[in-house]
Design an enzyme around this catalytic site. Structure first.
Site, PDB file in Angstrom:
ATOM      1  N   CYS A 115       3.312 -13.857 -13.067  1.00 30.46           N
ATOM      2  CA  CYS A 115       2.881 -15.139 -12.500  1.00 30.46           C
ATOM      3  C   CYS A 115       2.973 -16.289 -13.497  1.00 30.46           C
ATOM      4  O   CYS A 115       2.911 -17.455 -13.109  1.00 30.46           O
ATOM      5  CB  CYS A 115       1.457 -15.033 -11.967  1.00 30.46           C
ATOM      6  SG  CYS A 115       1.228 -13.645 -10.873  1.00 30.46           S
ATOM      7  N   HIS A 255      -1.958 -21.814 -11.034  1.00 29.93           N
ATOM      8  CA  HIS A 255      -1.476 -20.642 -10.312  1.00 29.93           C
ATOM      9  C   HIS A 255      -2.446 -20.372  -9.164  1.00 29.93           C
ATOM     10  O   HIS A 255      -3.659 -20.431  -9.339  1.00 29.93           O
ATOM     11  CB  HIS A 255      -1.408 -19.439 -11.254  1.00 29.93           C
ATOM     12  CG  HIS A 255      -1.033 -18.174 -10.570  1.00 29.93           C
ATOM     13  ND1 HIS A 255      -0.004 -18.104  -9.648  1.00 29.93           N
ATOM     14  CD2 HIS A 255      -1.546 -16.920 -10.647  1.00 29.93           C
ATOM     15  CE1 HIS A 255       0.086 -16.864  -9.205  1.00 29.93           C
ATOM     16  NE2 HIS A 255      -0.835 -16.130  -9.785  1.00 29.93           N
ATOM     17  N   ASN A 285      -0.960 -15.804  -2.886  1.00 28.83           N
ATOM     18  CA  ASN A 285      -0.454 -15.729  -4.257  1.00 28.83           C
ATOM     19  C   ASN A 285       1.038 -15.400  -4.201  1.00 28.83           C
ATOM     20  O   ASN A 285       1.418 -14.341  -3.713  1.00 28.83           O
ATOM     21  CB  ASN A 285      -1.243 -14.637  -4.997  1.00 28.83           C
ATOM     22  CG  ASN A 285      -0.793 -14.440  -6.430  1.00 28.83           C
ATOM     23  OD1 ASN A 285       0.256 -14.914  -6.842  1.00 28.83           O
ATOM     24  ND2 ASN A 285      -1.603 -13.724  -7.191  1.00 28.83           N
TER      25      ASN A 285
HETATM   26  O1  UT7 Z   1      -1.512 -13.363  -9.810  1.00 27.85           O
HETATM   27  C1  UT7 Z   1      -2.216 -12.574 -10.661  1.00 27.85           C
HETATM   28  C2  UT7 Z   1      -2.963 -11.561 -10.224  1.00 27.85           C
HETATM   29  N1  UT7 Z   1      -4.013 -11.276  -9.453  1.00 27.85           N
HETATM   30  C3  UT7 Z   1      -5.190 -11.934  -9.314  1.00 27.85           C
HETATM   31  O2  UT7 Z   1      -5.385 -12.998  -9.767  1.00 27.85           O
HETATM   32  C4  UT7 Z   1      -6.277 -11.248  -8.631  1.00 27.85           C
HETATM   33  C5  UT7 Z   1      -7.547 -11.268  -9.435  1.00 27.85           C
HETATM   34  N2  UT7 Z   1      -8.611 -10.591  -8.725  1.00 27.85           N
HETATM   35  C6  UT7 Z   1      -9.173 -11.080  -7.617  1.00 27.85           C
HETATM   36  O3  UT7 Z   1      -8.824 -12.128  -7.131  1.00 27.85           O
HETATM   37  C7  UT7 Z   1     -10.330 -10.308  -7.038  1.00 27.85           C
HETATM   38  O4  UT7 Z   1     -10.713  -9.310  -7.945  1.00 27.85           O
HETATM   39  C8  UT7 Z   1     -10.007  -9.676  -5.648  1.00 27.85           C
HETATM   40  C9  UT7 Z   1      -9.868 -10.756  -4.608  1.00 27.85           C
HETATM   41  C10 UT7 Z   1      -8.743  -8.856  -5.718  1.00 27.85           C
HETATM   42  C11 UT7 Z   1     -11.159  -8.773  -5.240  1.00 27.85           C
HETATM   43  O5  UT7 Z   1     -12.365  -9.510  -5.192  1.00 27.85           O
HETATM   44  P1  UT7 Z   1     -13.673  -8.957  -5.932  1.00 27.85           P
HETATM   45  O6  UT7 Z   1     -14.726  -9.937  -5.646  1.00 27.85           O
HETATM   46  O7  UT7 Z   1     -13.306  -8.705  -7.366  1.00 27.85           O
HETATM   47  O8  UT7 Z   1     -13.945  -7.629  -5.159  1.00 27.85           O
HETATM   48  P2  UT7 Z   1     -14.017  -6.135  -5.709  1.00 27.85           P
HETATM   49  O9  UT7 Z   1     -12.667  -5.634  -6.025  1.00 27.85           O
HETATM   50  O10 UT7 Z   1     -15.067  -6.066  -6.768  1.00 27.85           O
HETATM   51  O11 UT7 Z   1     -14.547  -5.409  -4.416  1.00 27.85           O
HETATM   52  C12 UT7 Z   1     -15.816  -5.696  -3.833  1.00 27.85           C
HETATM   53  C13 UT7 Z   1     -15.949  -4.876  -2.575  1.00 27.85           C
HETATM   54  C14 UT7 Z   1     -15.583  -3.414  -2.775  1.00 27.85           C
HETATM   55  O12 UT7 Z   1     -16.451  -2.646  -1.967  1.00 27.85           O
HETATM   56  P3  UT7 Z   1     -17.686  -1.871  -2.604  1.00 27.85           P
HETATM   57  O13 UT7 Z   1     -17.067  -0.942  -3.619  1.00 27.85           O
HETATM   58  O14 UT7 Z   1     -18.535  -2.924  -3.220  1.00 27.85           O
HETATM   59  O15 UT7 Z   1     -18.279  -1.192  -1.436  1.00 27.85           O
HETATM   60  C15 UT7 Z   1     -14.187  -3.332  -2.249  1.00 27.85           C
HETATM   61  O16 UT7 Z   1     -13.864  -2.038  -1.779  1.00 27.85           O
HETATM   62  O17 UT7 Z   1     -15.049  -5.377  -1.577  1.00 27.85           O
HETATM   63  C16 UT7 Z   1     -14.232  -4.307  -1.090  1.00 27.85           C
HETATM   64  N3  UT7 Z   1     -12.931  -4.818  -0.739  1.00 27.85           N
HETATM   65  C17 UT7 Z   1     -12.646  -5.331   0.473  1.00 27.85           C
HETATM   66  N4  UT7 Z   1     -13.387  -5.489   1.572  1.00 27.85           N
HETATM   67  C18 UT7 Z   1     -12.798  -6.060   2.642  1.00 27.85           C
HETATM   68  C19 UT7 Z   1     -11.828  -4.894  -1.504  1.00 27.85           C
HETATM   69  N5  UT7 Z   1     -10.817  -5.441  -0.811  1.00 27.85           N
HETATM   70  C20 UT7 Z   1     -11.304  -5.720   0.418  1.00 27.85           C
HETATM   71  C21 UT7 Z   1     -10.735  -6.299   1.565  1.00 27.85           C
HETATM   72  N6  UT7 Z   1     -11.522  -6.459   2.646  1.00 27.85           N
HETATM   73  N7  UT7 Z   1      -9.461  -6.714   1.611  1.00 27.85           N
END
Ligand code: UT7
Length: 328
Positions: A115, A255, A285
């Site tokens: 990215c 980004h 993204n």
């Molecule tokens: O371009 C460069 C690269 N990438 C990025 O910039 C991404 C950087 N990361 C992020 O933007 C965030 O970490 C995400 C948007 C990917 C995830 O958000 P988060 O607030 O960090 O969520 P998490 O991964 O900590 O997950 C929280 C909960 C989990 O459930 P439990 O374990 O708390 O029960 C996940 O399983 O949300 C759940 N979850 C979802 N729920 C509904 C993860 N993905 C989803 C989803 N829909 N799509």
């Protein structure tokens, strides 16, 4: 040796027609619109057709940028395409684009910095022009992330989209153009965001396909923490190098990964949201294409005018980061 000032002569963007909304994703994985919007800010993204590859998107964006710059393809000396979704391993997508455009005299190569690739590419092209090696460069970020996304993995499939953005760089009047670049990498974080399969470490095989190693893997929460730290500091470092105060910034073009990451950068830079180009709600993204698409859209919308101070900043796999200060 005195250096030539280098700036943006024209911008262009292209996104495929097909829209994939959060509601569409609700029918594909266990997710919902409310979760996606509150956690990421994304509402929909564009998806390339089966026939479209990154060079096709790059070609459409490049034609617009060249047209706006008033530069013919034959005048371009250098083409750099930033992409993690090249049409194929080789020839480079830049060479394929050179052929499509008929940019016969241009040197052409791809640049891989995920990215951050567009900012790395801008830095490369700027140096070639500043030192007088070349006069005009076409710098493109182009991605078909839908082709490397696992649409059964809710952690990643809600984030990514397809598109391309392009700029033509060339000589500008003293005082305008790129004032600084801040590039960085931390290879110790390489495993946090990657495609493990298809390279020389893990060539394509029935096992690699079964293990889904040709799809994006991301440790989202770890990448999030890195992004929050690096976006603000990289932008601050670029401003310091340019000798420009935060209060002088007219527009931040970050980004487009996650609205919460963008908001943390705005806070660190003491900028309000109206001084930031945000379009991730429409496109998600788009990796290396996110920043040039946002810049082209800001240009289309008349949000940048001569003399404005623009800060570009991004981060991504590698891990990598990049920021630049540009006087429009
Ligand atoms: O371009 C460069 C690269 N990438 C990025 O910039 C991404 C950087 N990361 C992020 O933007 C965030 O970490 C995400 C948007 C990917 C995830 O958000 P988060 O607030 O960090 O969520 P998490 O991964 O900590 O997950 C929280 C909960 C989990 O459930 P439990 O374990 O708390 O029960 C996940 O399983 O949300 C759940 N979850 C979802 N729920 C509904 C993860 N993905 C989803 C989803 N829909 N799509």
């Amino acid at each position: 040796m005195s250096l030539q000032a280098v700036g943006v002569l024209g911008t262009g963007k292209y996104v495929p027609e097909r829209v994939l909304t959060n509601h569409d994703l609700e029918n594909m994985v266990d997710t919902n619109d409310e979760w996606i919007v509150t956690r990421t800010g994304i509402r929909e993204r564009r998806i390339a057709s089966p026939e479209q590859a990154s060079s096709d998107l790059a070609y459409e964006a490049s034609k617009i940028a060249l047209n706006k710059a008033g530069i013919a393809p034959e005048e371009i000396d250098l083409i750099i395409v930033a992409t993690i979704t090249p049409d194929m391993s080789f020839p480079s997508t830049a060479c394929i684009l050179q052929d499509k455009l008929g940019a016969k005299k241009a040197a052409a190569f791809d640049l891989s910095a995920a990215c951050s690739g567009f900012i790395y590419s801008l830095a490369n092209a700027t140096n070639f022009i500043a030192t007088g090696t070349y006069k005009y460069a076409l710098v493109v970020g182009a991605e078909c992330l839908s082709k490397i996304t696992d649409y059964t993995d809710r952690n990643t499939c809600i984030l990514f989209g397809d598109g391309a953005g392009a700029v033509v760089l060339g000589p500008v009047a003293e005082g305008r153009g790129f004032k600084s670049f801040e590039l960085g990498a931390d290879g110790t974080g390489g495993d946090l965001l990657k495609i493990a399969g298809g390279g020389s470490r893990c060539p394509a095989s029935p096992q690699s396909l079964e293990g889904k190693q040709h799809f994006i893997y991301m440790a989202g929460a770890e990448v999030f923490k890195f992004a929050v730290r690096i976006m603000g500091s990289a932008a601050e470092d670029a401003l310091r190098k340019a000798g420009i105060a935060k209060s002088e910034v007219d527009l931040l073009v970050p980004h487009q990964a996650n609205i919460r990451i963008i908001q943390s950068a705005l806070q660190r830079l003491d900028l309000s949201e109206d001084k930031c180009m945000i379009n991730l709600d429409k496109y998600g993204n788009v990796s290396a294409a996110s920043i040039p698409i946002a810049l082209a859209e800001a240009d289309e919308e008349g949000r940048v005018k001569e003399g404005d101070c623009i800060v570009l900043v991004g981060f991504g796999g590698g891990l990598t980061w990049g920021a630049s200060v540009l006087i429009w």
